[in-house]
Design a protein around this motif. Structure first.
Motif, PDB file in Angstrom:
ATOM      1  N   ALA A  94      -0.875   4.415   6.517  1.00  0.00           N
ATOM      2  CA  ALA A  94      -1.060   4.051   5.108  1.00  0.00           C
ATOM      3  C   ALA A  94      -0.228   2.809   4.797  1.00  0.00           C
ATOM      4  O   ALA A  94       0.945   2.732   5.168  1.00  0.00           O
ATOM      5  N   VAL A  95      -0.864   1.851   4.124  1.00  0.00           N
ATOM      6  CA  VAL A  95      -0.185   0.641   3.650  1.00  0.00           C
ATOM      7  C   VAL A  95      -0.303   0.642   2.126  1.00  0.00           C
ATOM      8  O   VAL A  95      -1.402   0.557   1.584  1.00  0.00           O
ATOM      9  N   LEU A  96       0.816   0.767   1.443  1.00  0.00           N
ATOM     10  CA  LEU A  96       0.826   0.696  -0.025  1.00  0.00           C
ATOM     11  C   LEU A  96       1.199  -0.723  -0.408  1.00  0.00           C
ATOM     12  O   LEU A  96       2.343  -1.153  -0.256  1.00  0.00           O
ATOM     13  N   LYS A  97       0.208  -1.464  -0.898  1.00  0.00           N
ATOM     14  CA  LYS A  97       0.407  -2.882  -1.190  1.00  0.00           C
ATOM     15  C   LYS A  97       1.189  -3.077  -2.490  1.00  0.00           C
ATOM     16  O   LYS A  97       1.350  -2.162  -3.286  1.00  0.00           O
ATOM     17  N   GLY A  98       1.651  -4.292  -2.704  1.00  0.00           N
ATOM     18  CA  GLY A  98       2.417  -4.647  -3.892  1.00  0.00           C
ATOM     19  C   GLY A  98       3.687  -5.363  -3.492  1.00  0.00           C
ATOM     20  O   GLY A  98       3.919  -5.670  -2.317  1.00  0.00           O
ATOM     21  N   GLN A 130       3.478   3.360   6.279  1.00  0.00           N
ATOM     22  CA  GLN A 130       3.879   4.674   6.776  1.00  0.00           C
ATOM     23  C   GLN A 130       2.919   5.097   7.874  1.00  0.00           C
ATOM     24  O   GLN A 130       1.723   5.243   7.649  1.00  0.00           O
ATOM     25  N   GLY A 131       3.443   5.296   9.069  1.00  0.00           N
ATOM     26  CA  GLY A 131       2.641   5.793  10.172  1.00  0.00           C
ATOM     27  C   GLY A 131       2.944   7.254  10.439  1.00  0.00           C
ATOM     28  O   GLY A 131       3.774   7.875   9.767  1.00  0.00           O
ATOM     29  N   PRO A 132       2.265   7.836  11.423  1.00  0.00           N
ATOM     30  CA  PRO A 132       2.518   9.236  11.754  1.00  0.00           C
ATOM     31  C   PRO A 132       3.828   9.407  12.505  1.00  0.00           C
ATOM     32  O   PRO A 132       4.392   8.449  13.028  1.00  0.00           O
ATOM     33  N   LEU A 168      -3.123  -3.946  19.496  1.00  0.00           N
ATOM     34  CA  LEU A 168      -1.925  -3.355  18.891  1.00  0.00           C
ATOM     35  C   LEU A 168      -2.219  -1.941  18.403  1.00  0.00           C
ATOM     36  O   LEU A 168      -3.302  -1.655  17.881  1.00  0.00           O
ATOM     37  N   GLU A 169      -1.254  -1.055  18.563  1.00  0.00           N
ATOM     38  CA  GLU A 169      -1.377   0.279  17.998  1.00  0.00           C
ATOM     39  C   GLU A 169      -1.503   0.180  16.474  1.00  0.00           C
ATOM     40  O   GLU A 169      -0.966  -0.762  15.870  1.00  0.00           O
ATOM     41  N   PRO A 170      -2.190   1.136  15.839  1.00  0.00           N
ATOM     42  CA  PRO A 170      -2.446   1.015  14.394  1.00  0.00           C
ATOM     43  C   PRO A 170      -1.211   0.757  13.549  1.00  0.00           C
ATOM     44  O   PRO A 170      -1.227  -0.099  12.659  1.00  0.00           O
ATOM     45  N   VAL A 171      -0.106   1.467  13.792  1.00  0.00           N
ATOM     46  CA  VAL A 171       1.068   1.271  12.954  1.00  0.00           C
ATOM     47  C   VAL A 171       1.662  -0.115  13.180  1.00  0.00           C
ATOM     48  O   VAL A 171       2.128  -0.772  12.227  1.00  0.00           O
ATOM     49  N   LEU A 172       1.621  -0.600  14.424  1.00  0.00           N
ATOM     50  CA  LEU A 172       2.142  -1.939  14.696  1.00  0.00           C
ATOM     51  C   LEU A 172       1.212  -3.008  14.132  1.00  0.00           C
ATOM     52  O   LEU A 172       1.679  -4.027  13.610  1.00  0.00           O
TER      53      LEU A 172
END
Length: 532
Positions: A428-432, A438-440, A476-480
């Protein structure tokens, strides 16, 4: 003589909630044998050092001191200013007859040094610098009465404000404003940086952020897991995968962007072009046939497939010339899905029948995804959880995904991004301001401290979607991919804003991507220890 700022400018990466910083403070006292009085002396001395470096000519200083430890830091600073023969007035707020512990000792030392103490009624008009030592990190409810009046006078004054630990009225953990908050030119934070300095409304109120650990031993920090990690492009660019000299486009990902309802062709175009600039091997766009023929006129490297509503729904009309053309476009969509390595779903998608149909079709394909815009709004209507996607909501979309208000999201952005990941899986990417990732698993959430308000314009999120999807396609892995992508996006915004923040548009960021990546590649050519 002008002096440069001290090493407090070199900010650490770890961010701690206010309660964690208080625990670190207590651990330093109990385990490292540093007294509370010593910590306060060090805080006041560090703040005075920054004051002298940042405002070397200031000779009329007003210190607003509360009745707690933040006020005690102010007393130490005021004493040092007085001893250096600077004009200083200390104005108190709160119940100073109940001062205790190190704050009381600091007040007595200031008075013994010849300093005067007055109750606050109004700011003197001749103040050249105002020091905010009123409240620090402990505030949890909106300011009222004399406190709110003091903050309002600080903000109305022509003099700069220097905040100790945190601007009064700003929530340390979330960056939300508790009624009213001090608008500081510089803030110095002690022992641990707080997330509220960098996210929410924090960047509006903190100004330039400095830091001093007050010589607390590094071992003490092992007792607290940071609430977040501060990341930026300078750090994250090292994670970009290196290209082999023999690489070809098939090695670098096939990205399919799905979106662009009638009249909304710009969003997928921005996402697709950003992905190309970040190094995607191939980029195709599945979009509404109303504009498919012209979408790539200005960027011929993009492949475009027009998808009619009947194709999206998977219907089979009677065989006519028209239905034959629809069948061709349906096959093109299926072929693109079959060949793609990652899909960016949502830019300009809309929530009508056409958008809903494409959304369902792509989700059924079970491919790695970056989900944005109306893709997120459709997800909120029928929640599901997956491990192979990156969600990139702004606060409004996050509120719909969590079934709450935008105010509740902004009240604790760190908790909101945690809940998004927990509920929907993946990343999850909370923009602003101060975007959060936040990754697993146990990896601490990340906070990007770059970017600027010029990026508050249409299309910026589409560019970010394309960047993250392109990085996913390059391995790249999703969180990276999310962390590197967010920082690259922010750095491109800062680079593009060198000509000014006002009037910045999303296309300006795309133009800044390749120069940034080129610099990163040149830096990566410098031999590292692990290259030997």
């Amino acid at each position: 003589m002008t002096r440069s700022l001290p090493d407090t400018q070199r900010l650490p990466r770890a961010l701690y909630r206010a309660a964690q910083v208080r625990a670190l403070d207590q651990a330093a006292i109990e385990q490292a044998g540093i007294t509370a009085e010593q910590l306060m002396e060090r805080a006041g001395a560090a703040a005075f050092s920054v004051l002298r470096a940042r405002w070397p000519q200031a000779g009329a200083i007003v210190v607003l001191a509360g009745a707690g430890n933040n006020g005690g830091d102010g007393y130490v600073l005021a004493r040092l200013a007085h001893q250096h023969r600077l004009g200083v007035r200390l104005l108190t707020l709160g119940e100073h007859d109940q001062l205790s512990g190190p704050a009381l000792a600091a007040a007595r030392a200031y008075r013994d040094a010849g300093g005067s103490i007055e109750p606050f009624t109004r700011l003197p008009p001749d103040a050249e610098l105002i020091v905010d030592a009123m409240l620090g990190t402990g505030l949890e409810r909106p300011l009222t009465g004399l406190w709110a009046d003091a903050v309002a006078q600080c903000n109305a004054a022509r003099s700069p404000v220097f905040a100790l630990d945190l601007p009064s009225g700003l929530h340390a953990d979330s960056g939300r404003v508790l009624g009213i908050a001090v608008e500081a030119a510089v803030t110095i934070s002690f022992i641990g940086l707080k997330p509220g300095l960098f996210t929410g409304r924090g960047p509006d109120y903190c100004g330039e952020v400095c830091f001093d650990a007050l010589r607390v031993p590094a071992l003490i920090y092992a007792s607290e897991i940071p609430a977040a990690r501060r990341i930026d492009w300078r750090q994250q660019q090292r994670l970009l995968p290196r290209r082999r000299r023999s690489a070809h486009k098939g090695d670098l990902g096939f990205l399919l962007v799905v979106g662009g309802a009638a009249g909304m062709s710009g969003a997928p175009r921005l996402a697709g072009e950003a992905a190309l600039r970040v190094g995607a091997g191939r980029v195709a766009i599945a979009t509404h046939p109303a504009h498919a023929a012209v979408l790539n006129l200005g960027r011929p490297e993009l492949m475009v497939h027009g998808v009619a509503e009947t194709d999206a729904l998977g219907t089979r009309p009677e065989t006519t010339l028209e239905s034959g053309l629809e069948r061709v476009s349906e096959l093109a969509l299926e072929n693109a899905l079959a060949r793609a390595s990652v899909v960016a779903l949502g830019p300009g998608l809309g929530q009508k029948t056409w958008g809903q149909a494409l959304y369902q079709r792509v989700l059924a394909a079970a491919m790695p995804l970056v989900l944005d815009a109306d893709g997120l709004n459709l997800l909120a209507q029928a929640p599901q959880r997956r491990d192979d996607w990156v969600l990139t909501p702004h606060p409004g979309e996050a509120a719909r995904l969590l079934g709450c208000s935008v105010a509740e999201v902004e009240a604790d952005r760190l908790e909101a991004v945690r809940q998004l990941q927990e509920r929907y899986g993946g990343v999850a990417v909370l923009k602003g301001a101060g975007s959060l990732i936040q990754g697993p698993g146990p990896r601490p959430r990340a906070l990007c401290s770059e970017g600027n308000p010029g990026m508050a314009s249409a299309g910026m999120g589409d560019v970010l979607t394309g960047i993250i999807a392109a990085l996913l396609g390059q391995g790249l892995e999703p969180v990276l991919a999310a962390e590197v992508g967010v920082c690259l996006h922010a750095a491109a915004g800062d680079r593009a804003a060198r000509r000014g923040e006002r009037g910045l548009i999303a296309s300006d960021l795309i133009a800044a991507l390749q120069p940034l990546l080129g610099l990163a590649e040149r830096r990566s050519c410098v031999p590292r220890d692990d290259d030997a």
